[in-house]
Design a protein around this motif. Structure first.
Motif, PDB file in Angstrom:
ATOM      1  N   VAL A 297     -19.770  71.707 -26.270  1.00 52.52           N
ATOM      2  CA  VAL A 297     -18.814  70.605 -26.094  1.00 52.52           C
ATOM      3  C   VAL A 297     -19.539  69.275 -26.161  1.00 52.52           C
ATOM      4  O   VAL A 297     -20.736  69.179 -25.865  1.00 52.52           O
ATOM      5  CB  VAL A 297     -18.051  70.725 -24.755  1.00 52.52           C
ATOM      6  N   CYS A 298     -18.797  68.273 -26.550  1.00 59.43           N
ATOM      7  CA  CYS A 298     -19.363  66.922 -26.639  1.00 59.43           C
ATOM      8  C   CYS A 298     -18.339  65.924 -26.126  1.00 59.43           C
ATOM      9  O   CYS A 298     -17.184  65.920 -26.571  1.00 59.43           O
ATOM     10  CB  CYS A 298     -19.738  66.598 -28.090  1.00 59.43           C
ATOM     11  N   GLN A 299     -18.748  65.118 -25.169  1.00 61.00           N
ATOM     12  CA  GLN A 299     -17.903  64.027 -24.694  1.00 61.00           C
ATOM     13  C   GLN A 299     -18.367  62.737 -25.358  1.00 61.00           C
ATOM     14  O   GLN A 299     -19.563  62.432 -25.355  1.00 61.00           O
ATOM     15  CB  GLN A 299     -17.987  63.888 -23.175  1.00 61.00           C
ATOM     16  N   ILE A 300     -17.423  61.997 -25.954  1.00 59.42           N
ATOM     17  CA  ILE A 300     -17.761  60.736 -26.624  1.00 59.42           C
ATOM     18  C   ILE A 300     -17.286  59.591 -25.736  1.00 59.42           C
ATOM     19  O   ILE A 300     -16.093  59.480 -25.418  1.00 59.42           O
ATOM     20  CB  ILE A 300     -17.119  60.638 -28.021  1.00 59.42           C
ATOM     21  N   VAL A 301     -18.227  58.780 -25.295  1.00 60.57           N
ATOM     22  CA  VAL A 301     -17.940  57.617 -24.453  1.00 60.57           C
ATOM     23  C   VAL A 301     -18.250  56.362 -25.261  1.00 60.57           C
ATOM     24  O   VAL A 301     -19.368  56.207 -25.753  1.00 60.57           O
ATOM     25  CB  VAL A 301     -18.798  57.634 -23.162  1.00 60.57           C
ATOM     26  N   ARG A 302     -17.268  55.498 -25.440  1.00 60.49           N
ATOM     27  CA  ARG A 302     -17.560  54.248 -26.156  1.00 60.49           C
ATOM     28  C   ARG A 302     -18.061  53.205 -25.169  1.00 60.49           C
ATOM     29  O   ARG A 302     -17.680  53.200 -23.985  1.00 60.49           O
ATOM     30  CB  ARG A 302     -16.328  53.751 -26.920  1.00 60.49           C
ATOM     31  N   VAL A 303     -18.917  52.327 -25.647  1.00 62.16           N
ATOM     32  CA  VAL A 303     -19.502  51.291 -24.800  1.00 62.16           C
ATOM     33  C   VAL A 303     -19.117  49.937 -25.387  1.00 62.16           C
ATOM     34  O   VAL A 303     -19.593  49.559 -26.465  1.00 62.16           O
ATOM     35  CB  VAL A 303     -21.043  51.431 -24.729  1.00 62.16           C
ATOM     36  N   GLY A 304     -18.223  49.237 -24.701  1.00 57.72           N
ATOM     37  CA  GLY A 304     -17.736  47.967 -25.237  1.00 57.72           C
ATOM     38  C   GLY A 304     -16.683  47.358 -24.338  1.00 57.72           C
ATOM     39  O   GLY A 304     -16.837  47.302 -23.113  1.00 57.72           O
ATOM     40  N   HIS A 305     -15.560  46.915 -24.951  1.00 56.10           N
ATOM     41  CA  HIS A 305     -14.483  46.272 -24.215  1.00 56.10           C
ATOM     42  C   HIS A 305     -13.590  47.310 -23.551  1.00 56.10           C
ATOM     43  O   HIS A 305     -13.665  48.506 -23.839  1.00 56.10           O
ATOM     44  CB  HIS A 305     -13.642  45.405 -25.159  1.00 56.10           C
ATOM     45  N   MET A 306     -12.701  46.799 -22.676  1.00 53.85           N
ATOM     46  CA  MET A 306     -11.762  47.692 -22.016  1.00 53.85           C
ATOM     47  C   MET A 306     -10.851  48.353 -23.044  1.00 53.85           C
ATOM     48  O   MET A 306     -10.576  49.545 -22.984  1.00 53.85           O
ATOM     49  CB  MET A 306     -10.929  46.915 -20.987  1.00 53.85           C
ATOM     50  N   GLU A 307     -10.369  47.550 -24.007  1.00 51.23           N
ATOM     51  CA  GLU A 307      -9.582  48.082 -25.111  1.00 51.23           C
ATOM     52  C   GLU A 307     -10.266  47.693 -26.419  1.00 51.23           C
ATOM     53  O   GLU A 307     -10.900  46.647 -26.516  1.00 51.23           O
ATOM     54  CB  GLU A 307      -8.153  47.561 -25.074  1.00 51.23           C
ATOM     55  N   LEU A 308     -10.095  48.505 -27.434  1.00 47.07           N
ATOM     56  CA  LEU A 308     -10.830  48.318 -28.683  1.00 47.07           C
ATOM     57  C   LEU A 308     -10.557  46.974 -29.349  1.00 47.07           C
ATOM     58  O   LEU A 308     -11.433  46.385 -29.967  1.00 47.07           O
ATOM     59  CB  LEU A 308     -10.491  49.453 -29.656  1.00 47.07           C
ATOM     60  N   LYS A 309      -9.327  46.463 -29.247  1.00 47.68           N
ATOM     61  CA  LYS A 309      -8.942  45.269 -29.999  1.00 47.68           C
ATOM     62  C   LYS A 309      -9.288  43.965 -29.282  1.00 47.68           C
ATOM     63  O   LYS A 309      -9.002  42.888 -29.782  1.00 47.68           O
ATOM     64  CB  LYS A 309      -7.436  45.307 -30.279  1.00 47.68           C
ATOM     65  N   GLU A 310      -9.897  44.031 -28.117  1.00 46.03           N
ATOM     66  CA  GLU A 310     -10.192  42.817 -27.362  1.00 46.03           C
ATOM     67  C   GLU A 310     -11.312  42.007 -28.015  1.00 46.03           C
ATOM     68  O   GLU A 310     -12.170  42.550 -28.704  1.00 46.03           O
ATOM     69  CB  GLU A 310     -10.557  43.180 -25.927  1.00 46.03           C
TER      70      GLU A 310
END
Length: 873
Positions: A297-310
């Motif tokens: 299994v692989c969990q993908i965690v993005r590192v950035g803004h609270m929402e992608l479009k911010e």
């Protein structure tokens, strides 16, 4: 007032949600119920369930998924016939019938049959989807039809359900149109075929078990090599990929994480790691290889803004859940498709924000598809949903990996597979111990899992976006640097920040990190957790202060390590200086268990002014200690630390026999060292000799048990490479001689019988001790003393065997069975000719016509020993 109108097209459907009738005209439905719809009115249907045609009622139209159907007759005699092909209808009916039994098996805790039915159900669901897709060629469809029929008939038989009679093409025979003789012949043929398939299944399972047992006997430790070739995802921000091994049946993670940091341009963040994203999941045991199912299994965690479009004015650097990828590797772990050149595609499943799901629920009501996975669902639940779904709408996004199962531990793998594994390969260890722990294998890992919390929104209108920060601190409040490892492949960090869930009152993290600190520092260290609301607006986020703090000590006052399992931590108010003062908060109980214990001892007294304020928030973690130096058993700890409490040595030696065997084998070297140190450092008196001897016999017997027999090589390694008590032979021989000489005493019978069963290893210690003595001091008068002790021991055995048969027959049989096992070892330090004479007298001491078979077996073993390979004189 509008009237109920007869339906024209909406005639047949399936309930996709449970509906509980709240008043008389309504009809209760369960997921999967098929309904015949008669009338409709303003978002409601009227009809009946095909499972109970006598009861009509109304139910919401949004709860029904409409399906094609044909009508026969009309009006009140209207009959609905599903438009699906007959095999799909049979599949649907079978799945509904099995679901009821499956639920009953769960309630009755029949785990084996529950998982068996679960696997068969998953297969039928997947095959049904393939048939409905209409994309299979004719030959594949026919082959699939045969497999479906075989699985249904097999499942019905093992579940005790009625047999479905079919013709040679697999079509169900109509009893109204088929003769009795034809039905009987078809029934007999189908029944015979099912019996053959069941026998084949048993044979296949048996062969697999035999094959796995042969693997088990040959190799005890395995490693899984993983090579991440590429990660394709429309992300636009940096990401963390956390890969691990997972058991979906037990819903538990098997290994620690392998961490890969991915840049927003779609490449590994570290340039030097491109085309070199390799990991070795080590310490896998034979029992792991025979798990019912195992997944990568692989969990993908993005590192950035609270929402992608911010944009730029929004807070960045937040860790946010984004998706998962799952691949079943059960077959590969079992030895199939084990080719490191083959690349596997693992599809990516995105997860949705809770606010998005709530908005969709307001618009769509219960029509929201069950395939939408919320970001705050427990990680185990997310993985299980993706596994159960079978098909993922990945849109070409996912991971490309190659893998291979490698026999052997890390050292062996480096030696045998240098083309795959080198020093740069990341090592992800099992969260637990391998099959055997060899002397010298030092490990001191503490796994900490952030599980869940519940946080009051306070003055805010919406729930908080909680970020947990974890650190390791000593009793002075100094942070231990680089002690936390989020995943293998990277150096340790000093502070770990959790994933942030957007506007969630009860976040579920299920994030596991490894804490690695020096053994000698564990007793003075604790974990400290702080809680902070993270705003999506950067200007607001900077002004947010800590609102809570929790802590837990890694070692208890009695010297044992924090127990494995879940811990409910107390959450203190975090925006005060006291929350940063270790001396202040360490005086308070850190867990609710400690708090209850303290209150039961002292009563609920008035808190003094220095006490931190407790807030009503809650926080739960879980810990797992994998250490060959830190024990959670107070009795074993007392023995290992015997020098600090001489007055408790006798008590600790007696209590050792009550310690769980799995705990002892983990600390085998330290336990044996402690026993022989007690024996040698109190050599001026015999106070503890018998207790140490009994404890040694207990440990040897433990390793002789089938559950721990794979630790025999560990004991051999200890004796050969680590044992160092040069005078142990004197005391061991003395105690053994005493037990044999006093065999008639009822209180010594069981002890002597256990000692005889352990005789081989007792003499391994005696001989090794004598050899060490000779190596250091050379040949001296002690040789005569040692030889005399061996002669006295044999005289005691001769006296034992010469007694009437009624006395100690069990002991005599054990002596004949186990005494030959010492021959090859005793020869190393004792004259072989004299030893043969002693064994001859031992055999002659047995009265005629007594224990004849045992005596012959004993003589055969002596003849087969090295003693009879000596040149004759």
């Amino acid at each position: 007032m509008s009237l109920w109108l007869p339906t024209r097209r909406e005639k047949y459907g399936v309930a996709i949600y449970n509906y509980h009738a709240s008043q008389d005209p309504e009809l209760s439905l369960q997921v999967g119920d098929t309904v015949h719809i008669l009338e409709m009115h303003e978002g409601w249907y009227r009809g009946y369930s095909l499972q109970n045609k006598s009861k009509k009622g109304i139910f919401p139209a949004t709860y029904i998924h409409l399906k094609d159907a044909k009508l026969e007759s009309g009006g009140q005699d209207e009959t609905v016939i599903p438009g699906e092909v007959s095999l799909v209808q049979e599949l649907s009916t079978t799945l509904r019938e099995w679901a009821i039994i499956w639920h009953r098996l769960y309630l009755n805790s029949n785990k084996v049959m529950f998982h068996h039915v679960q696997q068969m159900t998953y297969n039928l669901i997947e095959w049904r989807s393939q048939i409905l897709s209409g994309t299979l060629p004719k030959d594949e469809l026919l082959d699939l039809k045969r497999r479906v029929i075989a699985k249904i008939d097999y499942g019905n038989r093992i579940l005790g359900l009625d047999l479905v009679v079919r013709d040679e093409q697999g079509n169900i025979l109509d009893p109204d149109l088929t003769s009795t003789i034809t039905l009987f012949k078809a029934h007999a043929a189908v029944s015979r075929g099912i019996d053959e398939r069941i026998q084949e299944e048993k044979s296949r399972t048996h062969n697999m078990e035999v094959r796995r047992q042969s693997i088990f006997s040959a190799t005890h430790t395995y490693s899984l090599y993983i090579n991440l070739k590429n990660f394709v995802c429309n992300l636009g921000e940096a990401a963390e990929l956390l890969m691990s091994l997972y058991d979906p049946v037990q819903s538990e993670f098997i290994s620690e994480n392998y961490l890969v940091r991915w840049s927003k341009i779609g490449k590994p963040k570290e340039f030097d790691r491109q085309n070199k994203l390799e990991a070795l999941f080590t310490d896998l045991s034979s029992s792991d290889l025979i798990r019912l199912r195992i997944s990568l299994v692989c969990q993908i965690v993005r590192v950035g803004h609270m929402e992608l479009k911010e944009g730029k004015k929004h807070t960045c650097g937040l860790r946010r859940p984004f998706g998962v990828a799952v691949m079943d590797i059960t077959d590969m772990i079992g030895g199939q498709n084990n080719d490191e050149e083959k690349q596997h595609f693992i599809p990516f499943q995105q997860i949705a924000m809770e606010t998005y799901i709530r908005q969709r629920q307001l618009i769509m009501s219960p029509l929201l598809t069950s395939r939408v996975i919320g970001e705050n669902e427990p990680l185990t639940s997310v993985f299980n949903k993706v596994i159960a779904a079978k098909e993922v709408n990945h849109k070409g996004q996912g991971l490309w990996v190659s893998m291979k199962l490698l026999p052997g531990d890390m050292k062996q793998v480096h030696k045998d597979f240098p083309h795959l594994v080198d020093r740069s390969t990341a090592v992800a260890r099992k969260m637990g111990f391998p099959e055997i722990v060899l002397p010298g294998d030092i490990r001191n890992d503490i796994y900490v899992t952030l599980i869940q919390g519940e946080f009051d929104k306070g003055k805010k209108k919406t729930p908080k976006n909680v970020e947990v920060t974890m650190g390791v601190y000593d009793e002075e409040g100094t942070r231990i640097e680089k002690a936390i490892f989020p995943g293998s492949g990277y150096q340790g960090i000093s502070e770990y920040k959790s994933v942030v869930y957007y506007q969630v009152k009860q976040p579920f993290w299920y994030e596991t990190v490894k804490v690695a600190i020096a053994v000698e520092d564990v007793h003075r260290c604790h974990l400290r957790f702080t809680f902070r609301h993270r705003s999506s607006q950067e200007s607001k986020d900077k002004s947010e202060k800590l609102f809570g703090m929790s802590f837990v000590k890694l070692m208890k006052p009695d010297g044992t390590t924090l127990r494995d399992g879940k811990h409910d931590l107390i959450v203190f108010k975090g925006d005060t200086k006291k929350a940063e003062d270790a001396k202040c908060y360490l005086a308070q109980p850190g867990t609710k268990e400690e708090q209850e214990l303290r209150e039961s001892q002292n009563g609920k007294g008035v808190q003094h002014s220095a006490t931190l304020s407790i807030i009503k928030d809650s926080f739960q973690i879980a810990t797992l200690v994998c250490s060959t130096k830190l024990t959670q058993n107070v009795d074993l700890l007392g023995l290992l630390n015997w020098r600090s409490s001489h007055q408790s040595i006798e008590q600790n030696l007696r209590r050792l026999m009550e310690v769980d065997g799995s705990e002892i084998v983990k600390f085998l070297q330290d336990t044996l060292d402690a026993l022989f140190n007690i024996m040698m450092e109190t050599s001026d008196r015999d106070t503890y000799d018998f207790l140490v001897f009994d404890a040694l016999v207990f440990i040897i017997s433990l390793i002789g048990d089938i559950k721990f027999q794979h630790f025999n090589p560990v004991l051999e390694t200890y004796i050969t490479n680590h044992f160092s008590a040069t005078l142990a032979y004197v005391k061991l021989a003395k105690v053994l001689h005493y037990y044999v000489s006093n065999a008639e005493r009822a209180d010594k019978t069981d002890l002597l019988f256990s000692a005889l069963k352990a005789l081989k290893y007792i003499f391994r210690f005696i001989v090794q001790s004598k050899q060490l003595y000779l190596r250091i001091y050379g040949t001296q008068e002690s040789d005569t003393e040692f030889s005399e002790s061996i002669r006295k021991l044999f005289l005691s055995f001769n006296s034992l065997m010469d007694r009437p048969l009624e006395e100690s027959v069990k002991i005599k049989g054990a002596a004949l069975k186990y005494l030959p096992s010492i021959v090859n070892h005793v020869m190393l330090v004792f004259d072989p000719i004299e030893l043969s004479v002693l064994f001859t007298k031992f055999i002659q001491s047995i009265p005629d016509y007594q224990l004849v078979r045992q005596k012959l077996n004993c003589m055969c073993k002596i003849v087969e020993s090295e003693l009879f390979k000596q040149p004759g004189e």
